[in-house]
Design an enzyme around this catalytic site. Structure first.
Site, PDB file in Angstrom:
ATOM      1  N   HIS A   8       8.088  -3.252  12.456  1.00 30.37           N
ATOM      2  CA  HIS A   8       7.165  -2.430  11.681  1.00 30.37           C
ATOM      3  C   HIS A   8       7.919  -1.507  10.734  1.00 30.37           C
ATOM      4  O   HIS A   8       8.646  -0.615  11.166  1.00 30.37           O
ATOM      5  CB  HIS A   8       6.313  -1.605  12.646  1.00 30.37           C
ATOM      6  CG  HIS A   8       5.272  -0.771  11.999  1.00 30.37           C
ATOM      7  ND1 HIS A   8       5.272   0.604  12.068  1.00 30.37           N
ATOM      8  CD2 HIS A   8       4.180  -1.108  11.271  1.00 30.37           C
ATOM      9  CE1 HIS A   8       4.228   1.082  11.426  1.00 30.37           C
ATOM     10  NE2 HIS A   8       3.553   0.061  10.928  1.00 30.37           N
ATOM     11  N   HIS A  51       5.366   4.014   2.509  1.00 33.23           N
ATOM     12  CA  HIS A  51       4.104   4.007   3.238  1.00 33.23           C
ATOM     13  C   HIS A  51       3.114   5.044   2.727  1.00 33.23           C
ATOM     14  O   HIS A  51       1.980   4.713   2.381  1.00 33.23           O
ATOM     15  CB  HIS A  51       4.350   4.238   4.730  1.00 33.23           C
ATOM     16  CG  HIS A  51       3.077   4.316   5.522  1.00 33.23           C
ATOM     17  ND1 HIS A  51       2.425   5.518   5.768  1.00 33.23           N
ATOM     18  CD2 HIS A  51       2.315   3.352   6.102  1.00 33.23           C
ATOM     19  CE1 HIS A  51       1.319   5.278   6.454  1.00 33.23           C
ATOM     20  NE2 HIS A  51       1.225   3.981   6.680  1.00 33.23           N
TER      21      HIS A  51
END
Length: 258
Positions: A8, A51
């Site tokens: 991730h 992100h």
């Protein structure tokens, strides 16, 4: 349980997320076969990995991502927030990232957008993937269904997947309507019954984001084809490979790579 996991934002439990340090560390782990990263667009149209919608948390910059030129972004420190060991780590363009993982990892590219925040983002992402002939190695995912529809409009052959923090009753129907065969879902909403129905429908499931051994084992017991997305591939390896945890529910007692 699959014989591999997905990293991730790279190996982000140790290295700063969405940086080459995290990507390289993930590639060093034998059992990482997939990597998930987030892609946004600079003010001058350069797709790169980050992100948050602001620079504040993971870089030395401040303000909205969309307001910064790549020349400015490329000089930011994207590592010190994680550890002094990563001071000076830089943001990474999508092009550089794809060059690094090409032929080595499958890629989950999250289109990090909402309400058409980045006009042209999908086109640039698809072009970067096609330039390297990586169509079979990449899935485009997003919370934003509009972004997924744009990818399909650009190239119907591109693989897409929905990211969701929930499990509405018509979820599988939604995926079918989107032409998507990949589901990135919060592990909290997974059940063995749903996982079985999804897999039987031809949907690949990625469960996010699981970093502790107990939860990893619980989710893996629901269905052998659930892929675990984790910040800690080392914990996954210690749990399922080094520890040789038996998958007794499904009768799988032999461990190792296929």
């Amino acid at each position: 349980m699959t014989d591999y996991c997905a990293a991730h934002r790279g190996f982000s439990g140790i290295a700063p997320e969405n940086t080459m340090a995290a990507v390289k560390l993930a590639m060093e782990n034998t059992y990482v076969k997939w990597i998930e990263v987030d892609v946004q667009l600079s003010k001058d149209g350069v797709p790169f990995l980050i992100h948050d919608y602001t620079l504040n948390r993971t870089t030395s910059g401040r303000g909205p991502v969309k307001d910064a030129l790549w020349d400015e972004l490329s000089r930011l420190d994207a590592g010190s927030w994680k550890s002094p060991d990563y001071a000076g780590e830089r943001l990474v363009t999508l092009d550089r990232f794809l060059e690094a993982v090409q032929g080595r990892l499958k890629v989950n590219l999250e289109i990090k957008t909402e309400n058409d925040k980045y006009p042209g983002l999908e086109e640039r992402m698809v072009a970067a993937v096609k330039k390297r002939g990586m169509e079979q190695d990449v899935v485009f995912t997003s919370f934003d269904t509009g972004a997924l529809c744009k990818v399909k409009k650009i190239d119907p052959g591109m693989r897409t997947g929905l990211i969701i923090d929930g499990r509405p009753a018509d979820l599988l129907e939604r995926l079918k309507d989107l032409g998507s065969d990949f589901l990135s879902i919060s592990y909290r909403y997974l059940t063995a019954e749903f996982a079985s129905r999804a897999v039987q429908s031809g949907v690949e499931i990625m469960a996010w984001t699981i970093d502790d051994a107990k939860t990893m084992k619980r989710i893996s017991e629901m269905h052998p084809e659930i892929m675990i997305c984790t910040n800690r591939p080392d914990v996954w390896q210690d749990t399922f490979i080094n520890g040789k945890v038996p998958r007794t529910r499904f009768g799988f007692l032999k461990w190792g790579r296929k």
